[in-house]
Design a protein around this motif. Structure first.
Motif, mmCIF file in Angstrom:
data_model
loop_
_atom_site.group_PDB
_atom_site.id
_atom_site.type_symbol
_atom_site.label_atom_id
_atom_site.label_comp_id
_atom_site.label_asym_id
_atom_site.label_seq_id
_atom_site.Cartn_x
_atom_site.Cartn_y
_atom_site.Cartn_z
ATOM 1 N N LYS A 57 0.776 -1.116 0.150
ATOM 2 C CA LYS A 57 0.096 0.100 -0.079
ATOM 3 C C LYS A 57 0.833 1.201 -0.034
ATOM 4 C CE LYS A 57 -3.423 -0.841 -0.584
ATOM 5 N NZ LYS A 57 -3.733 -1.260 -2.022
ATOM 6 N N THR A 58 2.175 1.170 -0.212
ATOM 7 C CA THR A 58 2.917 2.593 -0.451
ATOM 8 C C THR A 58 3.208 2.919 -1.687
ATOM 9 O OG1 THR A 58 4.969 1.063 -0.381
ATOM 10 C CG2 THR A 58 4.057 1.584 1.748
ATOM 11 N N GLY A 59 2.454 2.227 -2.776
ATOM 12 C CA GLY A 59 2.771 2.607 -4.048
ATOM 13 C C GLY A 59 3.726 1.611 -5.011
ATOM 14 N N THR A 60 3.807 0.544 -4.221
ATOM 15 C CA THR A 60 4.731 -0.463 -5.015
ATOM 16 C C THR A 60 4.401 -1.069 -6.458
ATOM 17 O OG1 THR A 60 3.556 -2.380 -3.916
ATOM 18 C CG2 THR A 60 5.489 -1.610 -2.769
ATOM 19 N N THR A 61 3.093 -0.957 -6.718
ATOM 20 C CA THR A 61 2.638 -1.297 -8.049
ATOM 21 C C THR A 61 2.870 -0.237 -9.321
ATOM 22 O OG1 THR A 61 0.823 -2.461 -6.897
ATOM 23 C CG2 THR A 61 0.666 -2.292 -9.450
ATOM 24 N N ALA A 62 2.799 1.016 -8.546
ATOM 25 C CA ALA A 62 3.179 2.337 -9.297
ATOM 26 C C ALA A 62 4.783 2.284 -9.742
ATOM 27 C CB ALA A 62 2.792 3.476 -8.710
ATOM 28 N N PHE A 66 6.197 1.490 -13.398
ATOM 29 C CA PHE A 66 7.115 2.706 -14.376
ATOM 30 C C PHE A 66 8.397 1.953 -14.446
ATOM 31 C CE2 PHE A 66 4.509 5.982 -11.546
ATOM 32 C CZ PHE A 66 3.651 6.014 -12.463
ATOM 33 N N SER A 155 -5.133 2.596 4.162
ATOM 34 C CA SER A 155 -5.102 2.064 2.836
ATOM 35 C C SER A 155 -5.348 0.691 2.809
ATOM 36 C CB SER A 155 -3.956 2.552 2.243
ATOM 37 O OG SER A 155 -3.737 2.040 0.740
ATOM 38 N N LYS A 226 4.119 9.560 -5.719
ATOM 39 C CA LYS A 226 2.940 10.093 -6.112
ATOM 40 C C LYS A 226 2.952 11.602 -6.826
ATOM 41 C CE LYS A 226 -0.236 8.185 -2.405
ATOM 42 N NZ LYS A 226 -0.680 8.691 -1.358
ATOM 43 N N PHE A 260 -3.546 10.885 -10.508
ATOM 44 C CA PHE A 260 -2.256 9.977 -10.383
ATOM 45 C C PHE A 260 -1.414 10.030 -11.699
ATOM 46 C CE2 PHE A 260 -4.277 8.028 -6.690
ATOM 47 C CZ PHE A 260 -3.307 8.057 -5.829
ATOM 48 N N PHE A 261 -0.301 9.891 -11.478
ATOM 49 C CA PHE A 261 0.554 9.784 -12.830
ATOM 50 C C PHE A 261 0.334 8.325 -13.437
ATOM 51 C CE2 PHE A 261 2.442 13.451 -11.315
ATOM 52 C CZ PHE A 261 3.195 14.164 -12.298
ATOM 53 N N LEU A 273 -3.111 3.091 -13.502
ATOM 54 C CA LEU A 273 -3.281 1.651 -12.846
ATOM 55 C C LEU A 273 -4.737 1.345 -12.656
ATOM 56 C CD1 LEU A 273 -0.642 1.996 -10.053
ATOM 57 C CD2 LEU A 273 -0.336 1.003 -12.375
ATOM 58 N N LYS A 277 -5.996 0.510 -7.357
ATOM 59 C CA LYS A 277 -4.892 1.436 -6.911
ATOM 60 C C LYS A 277 -5.216 2.853 -7.263
ATOM 61 C CE LYS A 277 -2.713 -2.441 -6.354
ATOM 62 N NZ LYS A 277 -2.175 -2.872 -5.128
ATOM 63 N N GLY A 278 -5.152 3.569 -5.856
ATOM 64 C CA GLY A 278 -5.576 5.102 -6.268
ATOM 65 C C GLY A 278 -7.041 4.989 -5.923
ATOM 66 N N ARG A 279 -7.632 3.988 -4.845
ATOM 67 C CA ARG A 279 -8.869 4.216 -4.487
ATOM 68 C C ARG A 279 -9.440 5.599 -4.123
ATOM 69 N NH1 ARG A 279 -7.715 -1.202 -2.515
ATOM 70 N NH2 ARG A 279 -8.546 -2.663 -4.096
ATOM 71 N N TYR A 281 -11.793 7.052 -1.408
ATOM 72 C CA TYR A 281 -12.437 6.728 -0.039
ATOM 73 C C TYR A 281 -12.410 8.159 0.827
ATOM 74 C CZ TYR A 281 -7.849 5.078 0.840
ATOM 75 O OH TYR A 281 -6.372 5.067 0.816
HETATM 76 P P1 A3P Z 1 -4.756 3.972 -2.234
HETATM 77 O O1 A3P Z 1 -5.356 2.928 -3.213
HETATM 78 O O2 A3P Z 1 -5.268 3.392 -1.088
HETATM 79 O O3 A3P Z 1 -4.860 5.201 -2.710
HETATM 80 P P2 A3P Z 1 0.523 -0.667 -3.639
HETATM 81 O O4 A3P Z 1 0.789 -0.801 -5.020
HETATM 82 O O5 A3P Z 1 1.807 -0.886 -2.955
HETATM 83 O O6 A3P Z 1 -0.611 -1.544 -3.156
HETATM 84 O O7 A3P Z 1 -0.024 0.879 -3.123
HETATM 85 C C1 A3P Z 1 -1.169 1.258 -3.589
HETATM 86 C C2 A3P Z 1 -1.095 2.689 -3.424
HETATM 87 O O8 A3P Z 1 -0.470 3.357 -4.434
HETATM 88 C C3 A3P Z 1 -2.345 3.566 -3.728
HETATM 89 O O9 A3P Z 1 -3.115 3.364 -2.369
HETATM 90 C C4 A3P Z 1 -1.962 4.996 -4.157
HETATM 91 O O10 A3P Z 1 -2.174 5.719 -3.133
HETATM 92 C C5 A3P Z 1 -0.454 4.608 -4.334
HETATM 93 N N1 A3P Z 1 -0.079 5.167 -5.642
HETATM 94 C C6 A3P Z 1 1.191 5.869 -5.686
HETATM 95 N N2 A3P Z 1 1.328 6.144 -7.306
HETATM 96 C C7 A3P Z 1 0.189 5.892 -7.835
HETATM 97 C C8 A3P Z 1 -0.119 5.819 -9.197
HETATM 98 N N3 A3P Z 1 0.511 6.413 -10.215
HETATM 99 N N4 A3P Z 1 -1.220 5.098 -9.657
HETATM 100 C C9 A3P Z 1 -2.162 4.736 -8.651
HETATM 101 N N5 A3P Z 1 -1.741 4.661 -7.186
HETATM 102 C C10 A3P Z 1 -0.820 5.086 -6.954
#
Ligand code: A3P
Length: 327
Positions: A57-62, A66, A155, A226, A260-261, A273, A277-279, A281
Protein backbone atom coordinates in the motif's frame (compact mmCIF):
# COMPACT_ATOMS: atom_id res chain seq x y z
CA UNK A 1 31.06 -49.98 7.47
CA UNK A 2 27.24 -49.94 7.19
CA UNK A 3 25.15 -47.72 4.98
CA UNK A 4 21.44 -47.27 4.11
CA UNK A 5 19.37 -46.05 1.18
CA UNK A 6 19.06 -42.29 0.49
CA UNK A 7 15.69 -41.92 2.24
CA UNK A 8 16.83 -43.68 5.39
CA UNK A 9 20.05 -41.68 5.37
CA UNK A 10 18.08 -38.46 5.03
CA UNK A 11 15.83 -39.45 7.93
CA UNK A 12 18.86 -40.17 10.10
CA UNK A 13 20.52 -36.93 9.05
CA UNK A 14 17.51 -34.79 9.92
CA UNK A 15 17.12 -36.56 13.25
CA UNK A 16 20.67 -35.52 14.03
CA UNK A 17 20.25 -32.00 12.63
CA UNK A 18 16.56 -31.06 13.04
CA UNK A 19 17.34 -27.37 12.58
CA UNK A 20 18.21 -28.11 8.95
CA UNK A 21 14.75 -29.44 8.07
CA UNK A 22 13.75 -25.97 7.01
CA UNK A 23 15.75 -25.32 3.83
CA UNK A 24 17.77 -22.20 3.17
CA UNK A 25 18.55 -21.84 -0.54
CA UNK A 26 22.05 -20.62 -1.28
CA UNK A 27 23.28 -19.37 -4.62
CA UNK A 28 24.78 -22.28 -6.59
CA UNK A 29 26.75 -19.84 -8.70
CA UNK A 30 28.61 -18.44 -5.71
CA UNK A 31 30.01 -21.80 -4.62
CA UNK A 32 32.48 -23.60 -6.90
CA UNK A 33 31.49 -27.05 -5.58
CA UNK A 34 27.84 -26.36 -6.32
CA UNK A 35 28.57 -24.76 -9.66
CA UNK A 36 30.38 -27.92 -10.79
CA UNK A 37 27.28 -30.07 -10.34
CA UNK A 38 24.84 -27.36 -11.52
CA UNK A 39 23.27 -28.37 -14.84
CA UNK A 40 24.80 -26.63 -17.86
CA UNK A 41 21.24 -25.75 -18.94
CA UNK A 42 20.78 -23.52 -15.89
CA UNK A 43 21.88 -19.93 -15.78
CA UNK A 44 23.10 -17.77 -12.95
CA UNK A 45 21.57 -14.79 -14.72
CA UNK A 46 18.05 -15.87 -13.88
CA UNK A 47 18.02 -14.13 -10.55
CA UNK A 48 17.04 -10.54 -9.74
CA UNK A 49 19.58 -7.75 -9.29
CA UNK A 50 17.20 -5.72 -7.15
CA UNK A 51 14.06 -6.32 -5.14
CA UNK A 52 11.23 -3.93 -4.45
CA UNK A 53 10.36 -5.20 -0.99
CA UNK A 54 7.31 -3.10 -0.12
CA UNK A 55 5.59 -2.60 2.23
CA UNK A 56 2.10 -3.07 0.83
CA UNK A 57 0.00 0.00 0.00
CA UNK A 58 2.88 2.41 -0.39
CA UNK A 59 2.86 2.63 -4.20
CA UNK A 60 4.75 -0.55 -5.04
CA UNK A 61 2.58 -1.32 -8.09
CA UNK A 62 3.14 2.15 -9.51
CA UNK A 63 6.89 1.76 -9.04
CA UNK A 64 6.81 -1.72 -10.58
CA UNK A 65 4.84 -0.42 -13.56
CA UNK A 66 7.11 2.57 -14.17
CA UNK A 67 10.27 0.49 -13.83
CA UNK A 68 8.88 -2.09 -16.27
CA UNK A 69 8.73 0.66 -18.91
CA UNK A 70 12.49 1.18 -18.69
CA UNK A 71 14.37 -0.19 -21.73
CA UNK A 72 17.24 -1.49 -19.55
CA UNK A 73 15.16 -2.97 -16.76
CA UNK A 74 13.17 -6.17 -16.89
CA UNK A 75 10.57 -7.32 -14.38
CA UNK A 76 9.80 -10.89 -13.40
CA UNK A 77 7.06 -12.65 -15.33
CA UNK A 78 3.71 -12.34 -13.51
CA UNK A 79 2.60 -15.15 -11.22
CA UNK A 80 -0.84 -16.65 -11.83
CA UNK A 81 -1.18 -17.59 -8.18
CA UNK A 82 -0.38 -14.30 -6.52
CA UNK A 83 -1.31 -11.83 -9.29
CA UNK A 84 1.80 -9.93 -10.26
CA UNK A 85 3.85 -10.88 -7.23
CA UNK A 86 6.01 -14.00 -6.89
CA UNK A 87 6.21 -13.90 -3.08
CA UNK A 88 9.00 -16.43 -3.03
CA UNK A 89 10.96 -15.52 0.09
CA UNK A 90 7.94 -15.51 2.37
CA UNK A 91 5.30 -18.17 2.71
CA UNK A 92 5.03 -21.58 1.08
CA UNK A 93 6.48 -20.70 -2.32
CA UNK A 94 9.96 -20.85 -0.83
CA UNK A 95 9.58 -24.61 -0.54
CA UNK A 96 8.97 -24.89 -4.28
CA UNK A 97 12.68 -24.35 -4.69
CA UNK A 98 15.14 -22.43 -6.81
CA UNK A 99 14.06 -23.69 -10.23
CA UNK A 100 10.53 -22.53 -9.52
CA UNK A 101 11.83 -19.07 -8.64
CA UNK A 102 14.28 -18.80 -11.52
CA UNK A 103 11.58 -19.66 -14.05
CA UNK A 104 10.05 -16.24 -13.42
CA UNK A 105 13.11 -14.51 -14.83
CA UNK A 106 14.12 -14.18 -18.45
CA UNK A 107 16.79 -16.55 -19.69
CA UNK A 108 20.21 -15.33 -20.77
CA UNK A 109 19.37 -14.86 -24.45
CA UNK A 110 16.30 -12.72 -24.03
CA UNK A 111 17.59 -10.52 -21.25
CA UNK A 112 20.27 -8.57 -23.20
CA UNK A 113 22.07 -7.29 -20.13
CA UNK A 114 18.91 -5.86 -18.69
CA UNK A 115 18.71 -5.32 -14.96
CA UNK A 116 16.23 -7.88 -13.73
CA UNK A 117 14.07 -7.21 -10.69
CA UNK A 118 11.24 -8.59 -8.66
CA UNK A 119 8.59 -6.82 -6.59
CA UNK A 120 6.84 -8.54 -3.73
CA UNK A 121 5.45 -6.05 -1.24
CA UNK A 122 5.05 -8.73 1.44
CA UNK A 123 8.82 -9.08 1.87
CA UNK A 124 9.32 -5.89 3.87
CA UNK A 125 7.92 -6.99 7.22
CA UNK A 126 8.19 -10.79 7.04
CA UNK A 127 10.72 -11.82 9.68
CA UNK A 128 12.38 -14.68 7.83
CA UNK A 129 12.79 -12.89 4.51
CA UNK A 130 16.03 -10.86 4.98
CA UNK A 131 17.92 -13.98 6.04
CA UNK A 132 16.62 -15.99 3.08
CA UNK A 133 17.32 -13.19 0.61
CA UNK A 134 20.84 -12.79 1.97
CA UNK A 135 21.51 -16.52 1.58
CA UNK A 136 20.50 -16.52 -2.10
CA UNK A 137 21.25 -12.97 -3.23
CA UNK A 138 23.94 -11.50 -0.97
CA UNK A 139 24.62 -8.57 -3.32
CA UNK A 140 21.06 -7.75 -4.30
CA UNK A 141 19.89 -4.14 -4.04
CA UNK A 142 16.76 -3.44 -2.01
CA UNK A 143 14.12 -0.81 -2.58
CA UNK A 144 11.52 0.21 -0.05
CA UNK A 145 8.82 2.88 -0.24
CA UNK A 146 7.59 4.67 2.87
CA UNK A 147 4.46 6.76 3.39
CA UNK A 148 2.84 7.89 6.62
CA UNK A 149 2.28 4.60 8.47
CA UNK A 150 -1.12 5.90 9.62
CA UNK A 151 -2.18 6.42 6.02
CA UNK A 152 -0.72 3.06 5.02
CA UNK A 153 -2.81 1.37 7.72
CA UNK A 154 -5.94 3.12 6.48
CA UNK A 155 -5.19 2.22 2.87
CA UNK A 156 -4.85 -1.44 3.89
CA UNK A 157 -8.21 -1.30 5.69
CA UNK A 158 -9.81 0.20 2.56
CA UNK A 159 -8.15 -2.47 0.46
CA UNK A 160 -9.54 -5.25 2.66
CA UNK A 161 -12.96 -3.58 2.60
CA UNK A 162 -12.95 -3.34 -1.19
CA UNK A 163 -12.21 -7.08 -1.25
CA UNK A 164 -15.26 -7.74 0.93
CA UNK A 165 -13.33 -8.76 4.06
CA UNK A 166 -16.21 -9.43 6.52
CA UNK A 167 -14.21 -7.95 9.43
CA UNK A 168 -14.16 -4.56 7.70
CA UNK A 169 -17.93 -4.74 7.26
CA UNK A 170 -18.41 -5.45 10.95
CA UNK A 171 -15.86 -3.06 12.46
CA UNK A 172 -14.96 0.54 11.75
CA UNK A 173 -11.34 1.47 11.10
CA UNK A 174 -11.08 2.91 14.60
CA UNK A 175 -12.43 -0.30 16.12
CA UNK A 176 -9.89 -2.32 14.13
CA UNK A 177 -6.81 -0.33 15.07
CA UNK A 178 -7.79 -0.11 18.74
CA UNK A 179 -8.84 -3.78 19.05
CA UNK A 180 -7.52 -5.46 22.16
CA UNK A 181 -4.57 -7.70 21.34
CA UNK A 182 -5.51 -10.42 23.82
CA UNK A 183 -9.31 -10.51 23.90
CA UNK A 184 -10.43 -9.43 20.42
CA UNK A 185 -11.63 -12.22 18.08
CA UNK A 186 -8.87 -13.61 15.85
CA UNK A 187 -10.05 -12.11 12.50
CA UNK A 188 -10.12 -8.70 14.16
CA UNK A 189 -6.65 -9.14 15.65
CA UNK A 190 -5.34 -10.36 12.30
CA UNK A 191 -6.70 -7.35 10.46
CA UNK A 192 -5.35 -5.04 13.16
CA UNK A 193 -1.89 -6.57 12.71
CA UNK A 194 -2.04 -6.30 8.93
CA UNK A 195 -2.98 -2.64 9.32
CA UNK A 196 -0.42 -1.76 11.98
CA UNK A 197 2.66 -3.97 11.83
CA UNK A 198 4.18 -3.11 8.45
CA UNK A 199 4.17 0.58 9.48
CA UNK A 200 6.77 0.02 12.20
CA UNK A 201 9.29 0.98 9.55
CA UNK A 202 12.39 1.49 11.68
CA UNK A 203 12.09 -2.00 13.19
CA UNK A 204 11.82 -3.69 9.83
CA UNK A 205 14.55 -1.67 8.16
CA UNK A 206 16.94 -2.36 11.06
CA UNK A 207 16.18 -6.06 10.59
CA UNK A 208 17.11 -5.86 6.89
CA UNK A 209 20.28 -4.01 7.83
CA UNK A 210 21.28 -6.95 10.04
CA UNK A 211 21.81 -8.81 6.77
CA UNK A 212 22.62 -6.12 4.20
CA UNK A 213 24.93 -3.16 3.92
CA UNK A 214 23.05 0.14 4.01
CA UNK A 215 24.55 1.01 0.62
CA UNK A 216 22.39 -1.73 -0.88
CA UNK A 217 19.21 -0.10 0.38
CA UNK A 218 17.32 2.63 -1.46
CA UNK A 219 14.45 4.35 0.36
CA UNK A 220 11.75 6.13 -1.63
CA UNK A 221 9.37 8.68 -0.17
CA UNK A 222 5.96 7.38 -1.31
CA UNK A 223 4.44 10.87 -1.30
CA UNK A 224 7.14 11.96 -3.74
CA UNK A 225 6.42 8.92 -5.87
CA UNK A 226 2.82 10.08 -6.09
CA UNK A 227 3.47 13.76 -6.72
CA UNK A 228 6.78 13.72 -8.60
CA UNK A 229 7.54 10.23 -9.91
CA UNK A 230 9.94 11.51 -12.58
CA UNK A 231 12.36 12.84 -9.95
CA UNK A 232 12.00 9.68 -7.87
CA UNK A 233 12.76 7.51 -10.89
CA UNK A 234 15.74 9.66 -11.87
CA UNK A 235 17.19 9.26 -8.38
CA UNK A 236 16.60 5.56 -8.54
CA UNK A 237 18.37 5.29 -11.90
CA UNK A 238 21.34 7.06 -10.33
CA UNK A 239 21.29 4.57 -7.47
CA UNK A 240 21.39 1.73 -10.01
CA UNK A 241 24.08 3.61 -11.99
CA UNK A 242 22.09 3.28 -15.23
CA UNK A 243 23.48 5.28 -18.15
CA UNK A 244 22.12 6.80 -20.27
CA UNK A 245 19.14 7.59 -18.08
CA UNK A 246 15.68 6.92 -19.43
CA UNK A 247 13.70 10.15 -19.83
CA UNK A 248 10.57 9.37 -17.84
CA UNK A 249 9.22 12.91 -18.29
CA UNK A 250 8.07 12.00 -21.81
CA UNK A 251 6.69 8.59 -20.81
CA UNK A 252 4.56 9.27 -17.75
CA UNK A 253 2.22 12.16 -17.02
CA UNK A 254 -0.41 13.28 -14.53
CA UNK A 255 -3.94 12.12 -15.32
CA UNK A 256 -6.50 14.54 -13.94
CA UNK A 257 -9.32 12.00 -13.86
CA UNK A 258 -7.25 9.38 -12.03
CA UNK A 259 -5.51 11.93 -9.82
CA UNK A 260 -2.20 10.08 -10.30
CA UNK A 261 0.64 9.77 -12.79
CA UNK A 262 0.02 7.28 -15.58
CA UNK A 263 1.80 5.80 -18.56
CA UNK A 264 1.69 7.84 -21.79
CA UNK A 265 0.37 5.72 -24.66
CA UNK A 266 1.96 5.92 -28.09
CA UNK A 267 -1.25 6.89 -29.87
CA UNK A 268 -2.02 9.56 -27.23
CA UNK A 269 -4.01 9.07 -24.05
CA UNK A 270 -2.88 7.54 -20.77
CA UNK A 271 -2.85 4.09 -19.27
CA UNK A 272 -3.39 4.32 -15.52
CA UNK A 273 -3.25 1.62 -12.88
CA UNK A 274 -6.48 -0.32 -12.28
CA UNK A 275 -9.27 0.77 -9.97
CA UNK A 276 -7.72 -1.08 -7.03
CA UNK A 277 -4.80 1.36 -7.02
CA UNK A 278 -5.55 4.94 -6.09
CA UNK A 279 -8.96 4.18 -4.64
CA UNK A 280 -11.49 6.84 -3.74
CA UNK A 281 -12.53 6.72 -0.10
CA UNK A 282 -13.47 9.12 2.70
CA UNK A 283 -10.55 10.71 4.55
CA UNK A 284 -9.58 9.09 7.82
CA UNK A 285 -11.56 10.23 10.86
CA UNK A 286 -9.68 12.56 13.20
CA UNK A 287 -9.88 10.17 16.16
CA UNK A 288 -8.15 7.35 14.25
CA UNK A 289 -5.49 9.69 12.94
CA UNK A 290 -4.79 10.97 16.45
CA UNK A 291 -4.57 7.42 17.79
CA UNK A 292 -2.22 6.29 15.03
CA UNK A 293 0.09 9.25 15.26
CA UNK A 294 0.55 8.50 18.95
CA UNK A 295 0.85 4.78 18.30
CA UNK A 296 3.59 5.30 15.70
CA UNK A 297 5.41 8.07 17.61
CA UNK A 298 8.24 5.83 18.95
CA UNK A 299 8.66 4.06 15.60
CA UNK A 300 8.65 7.33 13.67
CA UNK A 301 11.15 8.85 16.10
CA UNK A 302 13.40 5.83 15.55
CA UNK A 303 12.94 6.22 11.80
CA UNK A 304 14.19 9.82 11.84
CA UNK A 305 17.28 8.69 13.77
CA UNK A 306 17.82 5.84 11.36
CA UNK A 307 17.47 8.05 8.28
CA UNK A 308 20.00 10.48 9.77
CA UNK A 309 22.37 7.61 10.50
CA UNK A 310 21.99 6.40 6.93
CA UNK A 311 22.72 9.96 5.79
CA UNK A 312 19.43 10.10 4.01
CA UNK A 313 19.41 13.55 2.47
CA UNK A 314 15.90 14.62 3.40
CA UNK A 315 13.44 13.65 6.10
CA UNK A 316 10.06 13.11 4.37
CA UNK A 317 7.45 15.78 5.02
CA UNK A 318 4.88 13.18 6.15
CA UNK A 319 7.31 12.06 8.85
CA UNK A 320 7.80 15.60 10.10
CA UNK A 321 4.01 16.09 10.07
CA UNK A 322 3.34 12.85 11.94
CA UNK A 323 5.94 13.75 14.55
CA UNK A 324 4.92 17.37 14.97
CA UNK A 325 1.59 16.26 16.35
CA UNK A 326 0.85 16.96 19.98
CA UNK A 327 -2.38 15.97 21.73
P1 A3P B 1 -4.72 3.83 -2.34
O1 A3P B 1 -5.46 2.99 -3.32
O2 A3P B 1 -5.09 3.55 -0.92
O3 A3P B 1 -4.77 5.30 -2.66
P2 A3P B 1 0.46 -0.73 -3.62
O4 A3P B 1 0.61 -0.80 -5.10
O5 A3P B 1 1.78 -0.86 -2.90
O6 A3P B 1 -0.60 -1.63 -3.11
O7 A3P B 1 0.01 0.74 -3.27
C1 A3P B 1 -1.23 1.25 -3.63
C2 A3P B 1 -1.17 2.76 -3.45
O8 A3P B 1 -0.28 3.32 -4.42
C3 A3P B 1 -2.46 3.47 -3.66
O9 A3P B 1 -3.16 3.46 -2.43
C4 A3P B 1 -2.02 4.87 -4.14
O10 A3P B 1 -2.18 5.86 -3.15
C5 A3P B 1 -0.52 4.71 -4.41
N1 A3P B 1 -0.04 5.21 -5.69
C6 A3P B 1 1.15 5.85 -5.87
N2 A3P B 1 1.32 6.19 -7.14
C7 A3P B 1 0.23 5.75 -7.81
C8 A3P B 1 -0.16 5.82 -9.18
N3 A3P B 1 0.62 6.40 -10.10
N4 A3P B 1 -1.36 5.28 -9.53
C9 A3P B 1 -2.15 4.70 -8.60
N5 A3P B 1 -1.82 4.59 -7.29
C10 A3P B 1 -0.64 5.11 -6.89
Amino acid sequence: LVSSGPLQLAEKYFKLYPEEIDPMWGNPCLDQRHLKIWSYKKSCQRLPKFLVIGPQKTGTTALYTFLSMHPNISANAPSKETFEEIQFFNGRNYYKGLDWYMDFFPSNDSVDNKIVFEKSATYFDADIVPKRVQALLPNVKLVTILISPAKRAYSWYQHAKAHGDPTTLKYSFYQVITANESVAPKPLRDLRNRCLNPGKYALHIEHWLDYFNHNNLHIIDGDQLKSNPVDVLDQFQKFLKITPMFDYSSHIRYDVKKGFFCKVLEGGGNKCLGKGKGRQYATMDAESYKYLREYYMPYNTALVKLLRKLEHTTIPQWLKDDLSYSS
